[in-house]
Structures are given as C-alpha cells and as structure tokens.
Write a protein that holds these residues in place. Structure first.
Motif: not given
Length: 115
Positions: A4-6, A35-38, A94-98, A106-107
C-alpha cells in the motif's frame, strides 16, 4: 506481498482541500474493504473512513460531511477527498486493509493544515 503506497499529502491552509491516494498491489483489490486512518502527534491512530468492496462508505463523526472516500477497482486505487480542512486534521494518514485477518499498512503521508 501486499503493498500500500499513499501519496498526496502536503501543507495547506484551513478551509482548503486535498486528495490522498493509495495504490494497492499484491492482493485482489476489488474484493477487499479499504480504510483510511490517521495519527496525530501524541494521539492514537484513528479510523476516519471505510469503503467496502461493494462501495459502501462510513466515516468518523469528525470528518463526516467534509470528506469522501472512493475507489477505482480498475486501477487498484483508493482515494480520500478532504474538503474544508481544519488544523485538527493535521496528522499522518495511512491506508489500510486486512488480508487473511492480518492488517496491512502503507508508509503514511503527512497532512499539515496551518495558516
């Protein structure tokens, strides 16, 4: 291997907009919720937006009505359209998935909202 690359973060003034992108690879993207997290300095990472594989969306109360999450399954991209940015939105996003019940991140990309 899941990657995952943001991208798309930056420095903006209050009230301005940004669009974050997350390029995904290594898994069948269209079948997975994204998902997007912060995470702001000194705070826990928080979930801000979700888009299901079917395109259903959900948002944290703090961003509801201001932001939109979307996805392009043909390009394996997920977006976070952020309008009416506030100083309290300053964070690393951050981008996220399970995948197989394992979280993938991502970074991160820095968003700074300041006048």
């Amino acid at each position: 291997q899941v990657q995952l690359v943001e991208s798309g973060g930056g420095l903006v003034q209050p009230g301005e907009s940004l669009r974050l992108s997350c390029a995904a690879s290594g898994f069948p993207f269209s079948y997975y919720d994204m998902n997007w997290y912060r995470q702001a300095p000194g705070k826990e990472r928080e979930l801000v937006a979700v888009i299901s594989s079917a395109g259903h969306t959900n948002y944290a109360d703090s961003v509801k009505g201001r932001w939109t999450i979307s996805r392009d399954n043909a390009k394996n991209l997920v977006y976070l359209h952020m309008n009416s940015l506030k100083p309290e939105d300053t964070a690393v996003y951050y981008c996220n998935t399970y995948v197989k019940d394992r979280p993938n991140w991502g970074q991160g990309t820095q968003v700074t909202v300041s006048s």
